[in-house]
Design an enzyme around this catalytic site. Structure first.
Site, PDB file in Angstrom:
ATOM      1  N   SER A 112       0.801  -1.222   0.000  1.00 24.54           N
ATOM      2  CA  SER A 112       0.000   0.000   0.000  1.00 24.54           C
ATOM      3  C   SER A 112       0.834   1.272   0.000  1.00 24.54           C
ATOM      4  O   SER A 112       1.626   1.500  -0.893  1.00 24.54           O
ATOM      5  CB  SER A 112      -0.952  -0.047   1.187  1.00 24.54           C
ATOM      6  N   HIS A 113       0.675   2.054   1.058  1.00 27.63           N
ATOM      7  CA  HIS A 113       1.313   3.369   1.135  1.00 27.63           C
ATOM      8  C   HIS A 113       2.720   3.298   1.714  1.00 27.63           C
ATOM      9  O   HIS A 113       3.367   4.316   1.884  1.00 27.63           O
ATOM     10  CB  HIS A 113       0.450   4.265   2.026  1.00 27.63           C
ATOM     11  N   LYS A 125      -1.975 -10.055  -0.180  1.00 28.27           N
ATOM     12  CA  LYS A 125      -3.262 -10.346   0.464  1.00 28.27           C
ATOM     13  C   LYS A 125      -4.167 -11.094  -0.509  1.00 28.27           C
ATOM     14  O   LYS A 125      -3.989 -11.015  -1.735  1.00 28.27           O
ATOM     15  CB  LYS A 125      -3.937  -9.075   0.963  1.00 28.27           C
ATOM     16  N   ASP A 282      -2.252   6.547  -3.456  1.00 27.77           N
ATOM     17  CA  ASP A 282      -1.112   5.885  -2.818  1.00 27.77           C
ATOM     18  C   ASP A 282      -0.517   4.773  -3.673  1.00 27.77           C
ATOM     19  O   ASP A 282      -0.881   4.608  -4.836  1.00 27.77           O
ATOM     20  CB  ASP A 282      -1.529   5.338  -1.449  1.00 27.77           C
ATOM     21  N   ASP A 284      -0.894   1.552  -4.062  1.00 25.48           N
ATOM     22  CA  ASP A 284      -1.735   0.606  -4.797  1.00 25.48           C
ATOM     23  C   ASP A 284      -3.053   1.217  -5.266  1.00 25.48           C
ATOM     24  O   ASP A 284      -3.948   0.494  -5.711  1.00 25.48           O
ATOM     25  CB  ASP A 284      -1.998  -0.650  -3.959  1.00 25.48           C
ATOM     26  N   ASP A 286      -5.597   2.752  -3.765  1.00 24.75           N
ATOM     27  CA  ASP A 286      -6.893   2.716  -3.087  1.00 24.75           C
ATOM     28  C   ASP A 286      -7.133   3.926  -2.182  1.00 24.75           C
ATOM     29  O   ASP A 286      -8.264   4.187  -1.789  1.00 24.75           O
ATOM     30  CB  ASP A 286      -7.114   1.388  -2.337  1.00 24.75           C
ATOM     31  N   ARG A 287      -6.070   4.654  -1.840  1.00 28.12           N
ATOM     32  CA  ARG A 287      -6.272   5.830  -0.982  1.00 28.12           C
ATOM     33  C   ARG A 287      -6.381   7.098  -1.816  1.00 28.12           C
ATOM     34  O   ARG A 287      -5.949   7.132  -2.966  1.00 28.12           O
ATOM     35  CB  ARG A 287      -5.090   5.996  -0.032  1.00 28.12           C
ATOM     36  N   THR A 349     -11.432  -0.716  12.148  1.00 25.67           N
ATOM     37  CA  THR A 349     -10.511  -0.316  11.079  1.00 25.67           C
ATOM     38  C   THR A 349     -10.207  -1.516  10.179  1.00 25.67           C
ATOM     39  O   THR A 349      -9.913  -2.600  10.668  1.00 25.67           O
ATOM     40  CB  THR A 349      -9.203   0.221  11.695  1.00 25.67           C
ATOM     41  N   GLU A 369     -10.864   7.266   7.978  1.00 28.89           N
ATOM     42  CA  GLU A 369      -9.999   8.430   8.190  1.00 28.89           C
ATOM     43  C   GLU A 369      -8.653   8.265   7.492  1.00 28.89           C
ATOM     44  O   GLU A 369      -7.991   9.244   7.203  1.00 28.89           O
ATOM     45  CB  GLU A 369      -9.798   8.669   9.686  1.00 28.89           C
ATOM     46  N   SER A 370      -8.244   7.024   7.235  1.00 27.48           N
ATOM     47  CA  SER A 370      -6.920   6.755   6.674  1.00 27.48           C
ATOM     48  C   SER A 370      -6.925   6.965   5.154  1.00 27.48           C
ATOM     49  O   SER A 370      -6.363   6.178   4.411  1.00 27.48           O
ATOM     50  CB  SER A 370      -6.492   5.336   7.024  1.00 27.48           C
ATOM     51  N   LYS A 381     -11.450   0.200  -1.171  1.00 24.81           N
ATOM     52  CA  LYS A 381     -11.494   1.642  -1.304  1.00 24.81           C
ATOM     53  C   LYS A 381     -10.851   2.009  -2.636  1.00 24.81           C
ATOM     54  O   LYS A 381     -10.079   1.225  -3.183  1.00 24.81           O
ATOM     55  CB  LYS A 381     -10.817   2.320  -0.120  1.00 24.81           C
TER      56      LYS A 381
HETATM   57  C1  G16 Z   1      -5.281  -0.526   5.311  1.00 27.79           C
HETATM   58  C2  G16 Z   1      -6.705  -0.956   5.447  1.00 27.79           C
HETATM   59  C3  G16 Z   1      -7.548   0.197   5.917  1.00 27.79           C
HETATM   60  C4  G16 Z   1      -6.970   0.808   7.182  1.00 27.79           C
HETATM   61  C5  G16 Z   1      -5.530   1.191   6.945  1.00 27.79           C
HETATM   62  C6  G16 Z   1      -4.815   1.693   8.180  1.00 27.79           C
HETATM   63  O1  G16 Z   1      -5.169   0.400   4.285  1.00 27.79           O
HETATM   64  O2  G16 Z   1      -7.218  -1.421   4.234  1.00 27.79           O
HETATM   65  O3  G16 Z   1      -8.819  -0.277   6.127  1.00 27.79           O
HETATM   66  O4  G16 Z   1      -7.687   1.916   7.570  1.00 27.79           O
HETATM   67  O5  G16 Z   1      -4.816   0.063   6.497  1.00 27.79           O
HETATM   68  O6  G16 Z   1      -4.727   0.672   9.079  1.00 27.79           O
HETATM   69  P1  G16 Z   1      -3.859   0.787  10.379  1.00 27.79           P
HETATM   70  O7  G16 Z   1      -4.405   1.982  11.115  1.00 27.79           O
HETATM   71  O8  G16 Z   1      -4.082  -0.500  11.073  1.00 27.79           O
HETATM   72  O9  G16 Z   1      -2.421   1.038   9.965  1.00 27.79           O
HETATM   73  P2  G16 Z   1      -4.086   0.208   3.144  1.00 27.79           P
HETATM   74  O10 G16 Z   1      -4.295   1.377   2.231  1.00 27.79           O
HETATM   75  O11 G16 Z   1      -2.767   0.244   3.881  1.00 27.79           O
HETATM   76  O12 G16 Z   1      -4.386  -1.122   2.551  1.00 27.79           O
END
Ligand code: G16
Length: 548
Positions: A112-113, A125, A282, A284, A286-287, A349, A369-370, A381
């Site tokens: 991801s990010h 995943k 980000d 991948d 999704d953000r 979350t 929120e993320s 997302k």
């Molecule tokens: C993932 C999850 C999100 C979550 C985020 C932050 O995002 O898909 O649902 O809000 O992690 O999670 P944490 O607060 O546990 O670090 P992504 O974009 O990283 O796949």
């Protein structure tokens, strides 16, 4: 060609986090590490004879991992794999492919990010046949299997070396009995967006010379998608998409669209000559982060504004069935749901918790929120979708981003919101801090702390209204009588030590009272968080690493 059964031993650290298994690349490069986890997926999921989607965000080790997974898929009786061209698929595009072609699931390679490169992060995943991240019972089954695994299956051939199968040309080929179809990763996704949004209206809006915009793909996966959709289909001026070339190390950057990591983009929106609209996505895809001239739309507000205006967007013109937000996300969306008499759900979350609600038609929009927002069009997302939603909204309303925000706050009130992250802190110290909070929360209701009276305090537990599964210990919530909240939880996506997240929220119903400085508004809650959790003393940190 033959199927080889390779002996292996379990690794002790393959428990998936918030969004799959994320580790340093070097961990994944250990012999058998990736293979064990993939075999655990094949051993526990009904994929034999079926179709699998496979792709990733293009980060370092993506290509090698795809070659390994293809050979394992062939040896495990998968009939066909749809691979994104060049091994690249954004997470929402992968979700769409799974749904559109009714495949049995997909494997997405992404951290991801998180940064990419030989010393940075990698991730994997499994997404189920609904296109969404595997539900907890699936990830638990995969984890349980990974702890017992003693062999995995791999297709072998004398002339087959690991980087050999061509995944760069669109088309079909055979790998043993299995068909490998390399697909154009952008086309299907762009078609879906055209169903949801008014491309004609946006095209004429972009023709308006007074509208200036920029999309920062952060050298990550959305570059090709954004170039095609924004510049080619919608006619945004060439160069409107910056950092569009996906790179294995994201150009050395941190592909996380927030005020800290996309600071250059933020600077382009400042001042009287600032851009009218800017956005970023980000690693991948999704953000999303949404900016207007001199203003930032918090992800929590973005969800609330989308919900309040959904009927103006073609894909949601018939109205939405409900809204969901993750627990630490601000309650701005709840106010919209109440006003529109829509059901509103608070989930833990993790995007996986929205899956059942979306599948059951209980919600149409959801967000976190993320920097995550999405709808029932896929089960992830979706960064570019959120950007198009906002562009479509701007084109319909003809107002600036700042005006849309102000109008929203005038109607629903304003939730001031911020998240403070303490990254890479000592794991034991972080767990000690959470245990300390867990020891005291039950005595807090009714007490006055820092001038605020506590109305409730708990360790959030979610009972899924669709399948009745319960997810406990999801973070400490402390709610105050005036609607303010402080939430504490440990991140499930970091790869170094622990990350403590503190979510702060206060509510201002009076539209005449607008404050420039969110941190100042939240100062009393920041002090309460320090007092309750002893953050400095326990973490040894004077200040958060990242404030968003
Ligand atoms: C993932 C999850 C999100 C979550 C985020 C932050 O995002 O898909 O649902 O809000 O992690 O999670 P944490 O607060 O546990 O670090 P992504 O974009 O990283 O796949």
């Amino acid at each position: 060609m033959s199927i080889q059964t390779v002996s292996t031993q379990p690794f002790s650290d393959q428990k998936p986090g918030t969004s799959g298994l994320r580790k340093k690349v070097r961990v994944f490069q250990q012999p058998h590490y990736l293979e064990n986890f993939v075999q655990a997926i094949f051993d526990t999921q009904p994929l034999q004879g079926g179709v699998l989607v496979l792709g990733g965000d293009g980060r370092f080790y993506n290509r090698q991992a795809i070659q390994i997974i293809l050979r394992m898929a062939a040896a495990n009786g998968i009939a066909k794999v749809l691979v994104g061209q060049g091994g690249i698929l954004s997470t929402p595009a992968a979700s769409h492919l799974i749904r559109k072609y009714r495949t049995q699931g997909g494997i997405i390679l992404s951290a991801s990010h998180n940064p990419g490169g030989p010393d940075e992060d990698f991730g994997i995943k499994f997404n189920a046949s609904n296109g969404g991240p595997a539900a907890e019972k699936i990830t638990e089954a995969i984890y349980a299997r990974s702890k017992q695994i003693d062999s995995y299956r791999l297709l072998q051939a004398d002339d087959l070396d690991i980087d050999r199968l061509d995944i760069d040309q669109v088309g079909s080929s055979q790998l043993g009995e299995m068909q490998v179809e390399v697909v154009d990763s952008v086309k299907d996704y762009a078609e879906l967006m055209q169903h949801l949004f008014d491309f004609e209206l946006m095209r004429s809006f972009f023709d308006n010379a007074n509208f200036s915009m920029c999309f920062d793909a952060m050298h990550a996966v959305t570059g090709p998608y954004a170039r095609y959709i924004l510049e080619e289909l919608l006619g945004a001026p060439p160069g409107s998409v910056i950092n569009a070339q996906p790179l294995e190390d994201f150009g050395g950057g941190h592909p996380d669209p927030n005020l800290v990591h996309a600071a250059e983009l933020v600077a382009m929106t400042r001042g009287s000559k600032g851009l009218d609209f800017a956005a970023a996505s980000d690693g991948d895809g999704d953000r999303n982060m949404i900016l207007g001239r001199d203003c930032f739309v918090t992800p929590s507000d973005s969800l609330a504004i989308m919900a309040a205006n959904a009927r103006l967007i073609p894909g949601y013109a018939h109205g939405i069935s409900g809204i969901a937000r993750s627990m630490p996300t601000s309650q701005a969306a709840d106010r919209v749901a109440e006003a529109l008499e829509l059901p509103c759900y608070e989930t833990p979350t993790g995007w996986k918790f929205f899956g059942n609600l979306l599948d059951a038609g209980r919600i149409s929009l959801c967000g976190e929120e993320s920097f995550g927002s999405g709808s029932d069009h896929v089960r992830e997302k979706d960064g570019l979708w959120a950007v198009l939603f906002w562009l479509n909204l701007l084109a319909v309303k003809g107002h600036s981003v700042a005006t849309i925000l102000k109008e929203h706050w005038a109607r629903f009130g304003r939730n001031y919101y911020s998240r403070h992250d303490y990254e890479a802190i000592d794991t034991q110290a972080a767990e000690g801090l959470m245990a300390h909070l867990r020891d005291q929360f039950s005595q807090l209701p009714g007490q006055e702390i820092g001038g605020y009276r506590v109305s409730y305090a708990d360790d959030f537990s979610y009972s899924d209204p669709v399948d009745a599964s319960v997810s406990a210990n999801q973070g400490i919530r402390i709610g105050f009588e005036d609607g303010s909240r402080v939430v504490f939880r440990l991140s499930g996506t970091g790869t170094e030590g622990a990350t403590l997240r503190i979510y702060l929220e206060s509510f201002e119903p009076d539209p005449a009272k607008q404050h420039e400085d969110t941190q100042e508004v939240l100062q009393p809650l920041i002090a309460i968080a320090e007092q309750l959790a002893q953050i400095r003393q326990r973490t040894g940190r004077e200040a958060p690493t990242v404030i968003t």
